[in-house]
Write a protein that holds these residues in place. Structure first.
Motif, PDB file in Angstrom:
ATOM      1  N   TRP A  71       4.058   5.960  -5.753  1.00 47.10           N
ATOM      2  CA  TRP A  71       4.452   5.837  -7.295  1.00 47.10           C
ATOM      3  C   TRP A  71       3.374   6.603  -7.544  1.00 47.10           C
ATOM      4  O   TRP A  71       3.011   6.625  -8.859  1.00 47.10           O
ATOM      5  CB  TRP A  71       4.239   4.272  -7.253  1.00 47.10           C
ATOM      6  CG  TRP A  71       6.324   4.070  -6.935  1.00 47.10           C
ATOM      7  CD1 TRP A  71       6.382   3.293  -5.972  1.00 47.10           C
ATOM      8  CD2 TRP A  71       7.202   4.338  -8.069  1.00 47.10           C
ATOM      9  NE1 TRP A  71       7.606   3.250  -6.367  1.00 47.10           N
ATOM     10  CE2 TRP A  71       8.389   3.661  -7.413  1.00 47.10           C
ATOM     11  CE3 TRP A  71       7.166   5.262  -9.570  1.00 47.10           C
ATOM     12  CZ2 TRP A  71       9.781   4.296  -8.256  1.00 47.10           C
ATOM     13  CZ3 TRP A  71       8.338   4.431  -9.988  1.00 47.10           C
ATOM     14  CH2 TRP A  71       8.962   4.909  -9.739  1.00 47.10           C
ATOM     15  N   ARG A  72       2.159   6.495  -6.860  1.00 41.79           N
ATOM     16  CA  ARG A  72       0.981   7.515  -6.850  1.00 41.79           C
ATOM     17  C   ARG A  72      -0.266   6.521  -7.879  1.00 41.79           C
ATOM     18  O   ARG A  72      -0.498   6.679  -8.690  1.00 41.79           O
ATOM     19  CB  ARG A  72       0.781   8.529  -7.676  1.00 41.79           C
ATOM     20  CG  ARG A  72       2.339   9.807  -6.757  1.00 41.79           C
ATOM     21  CD  ARG A  72       1.341  10.321  -5.197  1.00 41.79           C
ATOM     22  NE  ARG A  72       2.241  11.737  -4.923  1.00 41.79           N
ATOM     23  CZ  ARG A  72       3.120  11.040  -4.447  1.00 41.79           C
ATOM     24  NH1 ARG A  72       3.226   9.948  -3.925  1.00 41.79           N
ATOM     25  NH2 ARG A  72       3.424  12.658  -4.155  1.00 41.79           N
ATOM     26  N   THR A  73       0.097   5.122  -7.623  1.00 42.03           N
ATOM     27  CA  THR A  73      -1.164   4.091  -8.348  1.00 42.03           C
ATOM     28  C   THR A  73      -1.960   3.931  -7.538  1.00 42.03           C
ATOM     29  O   THR A  73      -3.139   2.853  -7.738  1.00 42.03           O
ATOM     30  CB  THR A  73      -0.341   2.644  -8.729  1.00 42.03           C
ATOM     31  OG1 THR A  73       0.579   2.358  -7.570  1.00 42.03           O
ATOM     32  CG2 THR A  73       1.241   3.245  -9.506  1.00 42.03           C
ATOM     33  N   ALA A  74      -1.934   4.680  -5.822  1.00 43.79           N
ATOM     34  CA  ALA A  74      -3.006   3.670  -5.684  1.00 43.79           C
ATOM     35  C   ALA A  74      -4.683   4.816  -6.277  1.00 43.79           C
ATOM     36  O   ALA A  74      -4.242   5.891  -6.324  1.00 43.79           O
ATOM     37  CB  ALA A  74      -2.435   4.580  -3.747  1.00 43.79           C
ATOM     38  N   PRO A  75      -5.778   4.406  -6.376  1.00 39.92           N
ATOM     39  CA  PRO A  75      -6.748   4.548  -6.742  1.00 39.92           C
ATOM     40  C   PRO A  75      -7.027   5.756  -5.342  1.00 39.92           C
ATOM     41  O   PRO A  75      -6.878   6.325  -4.539  1.00 39.92           O
ATOM     42  CB  PRO A  75      -7.459   3.906  -6.245  1.00 39.92           C
ATOM     43  CG  PRO A  75      -7.357   2.344  -5.836  1.00 39.92           C
ATOM     44  CD  PRO A  75      -5.851   2.491  -5.240  1.00 39.92           C
ATOM     45  N   ASP A 129       1.124  -0.880   0.095  1.00 40.65           N
ATOM     46  CA  ASP A 129      -0.557  -0.064   0.021  1.00 40.65           C
ATOM     47  C   ASP A 129       0.539   1.060   0.308  1.00 40.65           C
ATOM     48  O   ASP A 129       1.114   1.884  -0.808  1.00 40.65           O
ATOM     49  CB  ASP A 129      -0.950  -0.010   1.508  1.00 40.65           C
ATOM     50  CG  ASP A 129      -2.059  -1.284   1.077  1.00 40.65           C
ATOM     51  OD1 ASP A 129      -2.379  -1.219   0.117  1.00 40.65           O
ATOM     52  OD2 ASP A 129      -2.522  -1.534   2.424  1.00 40.65           O
ATOM     53  N   SER A 173       2.413   2.004  -3.615  1.00 38.99           N
ATOM     54  CA  SER A 173       1.534   3.141  -4.326  1.00 38.99           C
ATOM     55  C   SER A 173       1.050   3.885  -3.821  1.00 38.99           C
ATOM     56  O   SER A 173       0.544   4.574  -4.929  1.00 38.99           O
ATOM     57  CB  SER A 173      -0.144   1.701  -4.107  1.00 38.99           C
ATOM     58  OG  SER A 173      -0.716   2.330  -2.525  1.00 38.99           O
TER      59      SER A 173
END
Length: 235
Positions: free
Chosen positions: A10-14, A4, A7
């Protein structure tokens, strides 16, 4: 470090699906946290204090960042992402010295970075880009990959220690302290019992007007770090 956190870094979290956003993003949260840390250090940086800075309820922040530990990782990585990186050209000593100076500049801008555990870096884009750039300073030095990593660690450990000492000292107050402490010590210190401490301490104190001078320590230390690496690289 959890998946988590990766993510988030790397700003891939929703994006958050619920809760009042009031125009917040992770980047906005990190920028506000950086301002607070620059002003007062990490200790007062709590989720409640950050919420106050952003003008939102504390629970709102948890829809963006799970907690303070994750916030600090985001903070560290964001600082690394903003670094000015000197070019990797010229002799290896010039390249490595540029890495040292760039890191010193960063620590001066954000002294709280010296509090982070170097063995557990935030594995985000700022940290990885920094690592990639700094490893390249050792190109064409004939080092194995393991030794290249160790050489960079050696360099960064020195810079971090120097920055930590500098952040805790003030040339103005140190000089004022020495102006009082130096003469007082001379009244009670027996040079025959402590000949080296008396002679060397007096010489250093008179030259530096303090028990320690950060700029002199930096110049001396960087030269010795580079000399030490030269024994490995040039040898």
């Amino acid at each position: 470090m959890s998946v988590d956190v990766i993510s988030l870094l790397w700003r891939t979290a929703p994006p958050p699906r619920r809760g009042p956003s009031r125009g917040l993003t992770i980047d906005v949260v990190v920028e506000a946290a950086t301002r607070l840390a620059d002003a007062s250090g990490l200790e007062p940086l709590t989720m409640r204090a950050l919420a106050g800075e952003l003008g939102v309820a504390p629970m709102t922040l948890y829809t963006y960042v799970p907690g303070r530990a994750e916030l600090l990782e985001l903070l560290e990585d964001a600082a690394f992402l903003t670094m000015d990186r000197a070019g990797n050209s010229g002799p290896w000593r010039d390249r490595v010295l540029a890495v040292m100076e760039d890191n010193r500049t960063l620590y001066r801008a954000h002294p709280w970075l010296t509090s982070f555990e170097p063995g557990r870096p935030a594995l985000g884009p700022g940290t990885i880009a920094k690592y990639e750039h700094e490893l390249a300073a050792f190109d064409d030095c004939g080092l194995s990959d393991v030794d290249r990593d160790a050489a960079l660690t050696f360099v960064l450990d020195f810079v971090r220690a120097a920055a930590r000492s500098e952040a805790r000292s003030s040339p103005e107050t140190d000089e004022a302290w020495w102006a009082t402490a130096g003469p007082a010590l001379a009244q009670v210190l027996d040079p025959s019992s402590y000949p080296l401490a008396s002679r060397v301490g007096t010489a250093a104190g008179e030259a530096q007007r303090s028990a320690r001078h950060p700029e002199h320590a930096w110049r001396f230390g960087t030269a010795r770090v580079l000399d030490g690496l030269a024994a490995l690289i040039d040898g």
